[in-house]
Design a protein around this motif. Structure first.
Motif, PDB file in Angstrom:
ATOM      1  N   GLN A 195      20.162  -1.178 -20.553  1.00 16.82           N
ATOM      2  CA  GLN A 195      19.382  -2.278 -19.914  1.00 16.82           C
ATOM      3  C   GLN A 195      18.531  -2.137 -18.616  1.00 16.82           C
ATOM      4  OE1 GLN A 195      19.611  -5.132 -21.699  1.00 16.82           O
ATOM      5  NE2 GLN A 195      21.021  -3.974 -23.066  1.00 16.82           N
ATOM      6  N   ARG A 196      18.848  -1.111 -17.918  1.00 18.20           N
ATOM      7  CA  ARG A 196      18.014  -0.445 -16.818  1.00 18.20           C
ATOM      8  C   ARG A 196      17.441   0.637 -17.233  1.00 18.20           C
ATOM      9  NH1 ARG A 196      21.684  -1.061 -11.426  1.00 18.20           N
ATOM     10  NH2 ARG A 196      23.189  -0.359 -13.050  1.00 18.20           N
ATOM     11  N   LYS A 197      17.905   1.060 -18.150  1.00 13.21           N
ATOM     12  CA  LYS A 197      17.237   2.581 -18.611  1.00 13.21           C
ATOM     13  C   LYS A 197      17.641   3.610 -17.439  1.00 13.21           C
ATOM     14  CE  LYS A 197      13.481   0.812 -21.524  1.00 13.21           C
ATOM     15  NZ  LYS A 197      12.202   0.893 -21.772  1.00 13.21           N
ATOM     16  N   ARG A 198      18.889   3.687 -17.292  1.00 10.99           N
ATOM     17  CA  ARG A 198      19.398   4.541 -16.288  1.00 10.99           C
ATOM     18  C   ARG A 198      20.624   5.309 -16.795  1.00 10.99           C
ATOM     19  NH1 ARG A 198      16.725   5.824 -11.635  1.00 10.99           N
ATOM     20  NH2 ARG A 198      18.373   5.554 -10.298  1.00 10.99           N
ATOM     21  N   VAL A 199      20.617   6.732 -16.507  1.00  9.54           N
ATOM     22  CA  VAL A 199      22.006   6.974 -16.556  1.00  9.54           C
ATOM     23  C   VAL A 199      22.549   7.961 -15.397  1.00  9.54           C
ATOM     24  CG1 VAL A 199      23.042   9.433 -17.743  1.00  9.54           C
ATOM     25  CG2 VAL A 199      21.550   7.875 -19.083  1.00  9.54           C
ATOM     26  N   PHE A 200      23.922   7.651 -14.981  1.00 12.09           N
ATOM     27  CA  PHE A 200      24.401   8.088 -13.866  1.00 12.09           C
ATOM     28  C   PHE A 200      25.399   9.258 -14.042  1.00 12.09           C
ATOM     29  CE2 PHE A 200      23.298   3.658 -13.509  1.00 12.09           C
ATOM     30  CZ  PHE A 200      22.555   3.629 -12.181  1.00 12.09           C
ATOM     31  N   LEU A 201      25.452  10.136 -13.436  1.00 11.64           N
ATOM     32  CA  LEU A 201      26.253  11.288 -13.428  1.00 11.64           C
ATOM     33  C   LEU A 201      26.888  11.785 -12.097  1.00 11.64           C
ATOM     34  CD1 LEU A 201      23.752  14.005 -15.103  1.00 11.64           C
ATOM     35  CD2 LEU A 201      25.226  12.517 -16.316  1.00 11.64           C
ATOM     36  N   LYS A 202      28.276  11.825 -12.191  1.00  8.55           N
ATOM     37  CA  LYS A 202      29.111  12.243 -11.167  1.00  8.55           C
ATOM     38  C   LYS A 202      29.836  13.200 -11.465  1.00  8.55           C
ATOM     39  CE  LYS A 202      32.620  10.152  -8.170  1.00  8.55           C
ATOM     40  NZ  LYS A 202      33.464   8.875  -7.962  1.00  8.55           N
ATOM     41  N   PRO A 203      29.703  14.584 -10.817  1.00  7.24           N
ATOM     42  CA  PRO A 203      30.554  15.605 -11.103  1.00  7.24           C
ATOM     43  C   PRO A 203      32.102  15.312 -11.036  1.00  7.24           C
ATOM     44  CG  PRO A 203      28.943  16.271  -9.646  1.00  7.24           C
ATOM     45  CD  PRO A 203      28.892  14.676  -9.642  1.00  7.24           C
ATOM     46  N   ASN A 204      32.837  15.894 -12.208  1.00  9.98           N
ATOM     47  CA  ASN A 204      34.044  15.611 -12.218  1.00  9.98           C
ATOM     48  C   ASN A 204      34.952  16.974 -12.137  1.00  9.98           C
ATOM     49  OD1 ASN A 204      34.193  17.069 -14.766  1.00  9.98           O
ATOM     50  ND2 ASN A 204      33.789  15.078 -15.955  1.00  9.98           N
ATOM     51  N   GLN A 205      36.474  16.972 -12.654  1.00  4.27           N
ATOM     52  CA  GLN A 205      37.115  18.029 -12.380  1.00  4.27           C
ATOM     53  C   GLN A 205      36.729  19.453 -13.201  1.00  4.27           C
ATOM     54  OE1 GLN A 205      40.854  16.889 -13.771  1.00  4.27           O
ATOM     55  NE2 GLN A 205      41.029  15.380 -12.003  1.00  4.27           N
ATOM     56  N   ALA A 206      35.820  19.262 -14.179  1.00  2.00           N
ATOM     57  CA  ALA A 206      35.384  20.312 -15.024  1.00  2.00           C
ATOM     58  C   ALA A 206      33.995  20.693 -14.340  1.00  2.00           C
ATOM     59  CB  ALA A 206      35.333  19.891 -16.477  1.00  2.00           C
ATOM     60  N   TYR A 207      33.526  20.230 -13.420  1.00  2.00           N
ATOM     61  CA  TYR A 207      32.089  20.556 -13.221  1.00  2.00           C
ATOM     62  C   TYR A 207      31.656  22.034 -12.750  1.00  2.00           C
ATOM     63  CZ  TYR A 207      27.631  20.457 -10.507  1.00  2.00           C
ATOM     64  OH  TYR A 207      26.375  20.693  -9.771  1.00  2.00           O
ATOM     65  N   GLY A 208      32.764  22.770 -12.007  1.00  2.00           N
ATOM     66  CA  GLY A 208      32.648  23.952 -11.471  1.00  2.00           C
ATOM     67  C   GLY A 208      33.298  24.931 -12.559  1.00  2.00           C
ATOM     68  N   GLU A 209      33.771  24.449 -13.696  1.00  2.00           N
ATOM     69  CA  GLU A 209      34.167  25.462 -14.592  1.00  2.00           C
ATOM     70  C   GLU A 209      33.425  26.572 -15.191  1.00  2.00           C
ATOM     71  OE1 GLU A 209      36.369  23.439 -17.735  1.00  2.00           O
ATOM     72  OE2 GLU A 209      37.741  22.697 -16.423  1.00  2.00           O
ATOM     73  N   ALA A 210      33.675  27.617 -15.393  1.00  2.00           N
ATOM     74  CA  ALA A 210      32.626  28.793 -16.048  1.00  2.00           C
ATOM     75  C   ALA A 210      32.413  28.375 -17.496  1.00  2.00           C
ATOM     76  CB  ALA A 210      33.219  30.098 -15.879  1.00  2.00           C
ATOM     77  N   PHE A 211      31.435  28.656 -17.949  1.00  2.00           N
ATOM     78  CA  PHE A 211      31.082  28.394 -19.368  1.00  2.00           C
ATOM     79  C   PHE A 211      31.817  29.453 -20.208  1.00  2.00           C
ATOM     80  CE2 PHE A 211      27.851  26.119 -17.159  1.00  2.00           C
ATOM     81  CZ  PHE A 211      27.828  24.908 -17.758  1.00  2.00           C
TER      82      PHE A 211
END
Length: 302
Positions: A195-211
């Protein structure tokens, strides 16, 4: 009528799709895919830490999503955001990416963009195979390593990414850089408010994991009965090819464990540990064969 948790959708429009190829590759049966009908009616929060999805009626609910907000572009039933990708040599590409939590990859460059920028020739070392999308469109996918991917102020380094060669489906769409998938998105608790054409990203527990990357050269799927792990593809110049594993082999044991009792995701993780040795026992036409694979990265920042 569709019911999911405490949600009831009436007069829902349904589609029918062939999902068997996804069942076998995911290692689980899925009844269907929920998408635009939910996103267009509700603000959605996907919490990967708790594995819960929260829906907010934008007409009745008051909500305030946490995280860094991004403006997105909505075209029809598709969401686009801006991203930046950097190759090993420093060459930088910016463009519009389709936001797709259903894609298992990190960033997959679309075929027209990849061809126009000569990405297959620039990515360095890669491995390749044929893939099949949700819509069963087929494409050739080259997987190589990016120096970094950037979303706003967020930066991910040493990221495996795909380069598509496709003539149909979303990977063949022109005028976009590619598809941003769950390999990146799952590292955030993700909120979508169209509705506001927005996406919100909040780093979680997996954020720093190596690929994780493929270090064996094997692509595995389940058979039609969901009781056997089958070798679906063997990459050229890989530990699996050097050892002699073949397409169609049934993987019976991995390091002494019964392969059919392990989730496919766990097996893939076991085969992504550079420098480790893995013992694999396969059944080939009724005869057992044992192999020792010394795992090594197949792609890197050349």
């Amino acid at each position: 009528t569709i019911r999911a948790g405490g949600l009831t959708l009436r007069n829902a429009r349904l589609g029918i799709a062939e999902l068997d190829h996804l069942h076998r590759r995911l290692g689980m049966r899925i009844g269907g895919v929920i998408g635009w009908m939910i996103l267009s009616r509700y603000a959605v929060n996907i919490d990967y830490d708790t594995m819960q999805i929260e829906l907010y009626d934008t007409q009745r609910s008051t909500f305030d999503f946490a995280g860094q907000g991004f403006e997105v572009e909505v075209q029809g039933t598709v969401i686009f955001a801006a991203a930046k990708a950097v190759l090993a040599g420093g060459e930088t590409f910016t463009g519009k990416v389709l936001v797709d939590t259903g894609s298992g990859g990190t960033l997959t460059f679309n075929a027209p963009f990849a061809k126009a920028n000569g990405l297959v020739e620039k990515i360095g070392s890669y491995y390749e195979r044929e893939i099949q999308s949700l819509s069963t469109d087929r494409a050739r996918l080259y997987t190589g390593m990016l120096s970094s991917i950037h979303l706003g102020t967020f930066q991910f380094n040493s990221v495996p990414a795909g380069i598509a060669v496709a003539e149909a489906g979303a990977l063949s769409w022109p005028r976009i850089m590619g598809i941003l998938g769950n390999g990146i998105l799952r590292r955030f608790n993700l909120s979508i408010d169209l509705q506001r054409k927005r996406v919100f990203l909040k780093p979680n527990q997996a954020y720093g994991e190596a690929f994780e990357t493929n270090c064996s050269g094997l692509e595995l799927v389940l058979d039609d009965t969901f009781s056997k792990v089958i070798v679906d593809h063997v990459y050229l110049h890989s530990p699996a090819e050097a050892a002699g594993l073949k397409v169609g082999d049934e993987v019976v044991q991995i390091n002494g464990a019964n392969a059919s009792q392990l989730p496919l995701a766990q097996i893939r993780s076991m085969l992504s540990k550079h420098g480790k040795e893995v013992e694999i026992v396969v059944d080939r036409k009724g005869e057992p064969h044992k192999y020792i694979l010394k795992l090594r990265v197949l792609i890197g920042l050349d």
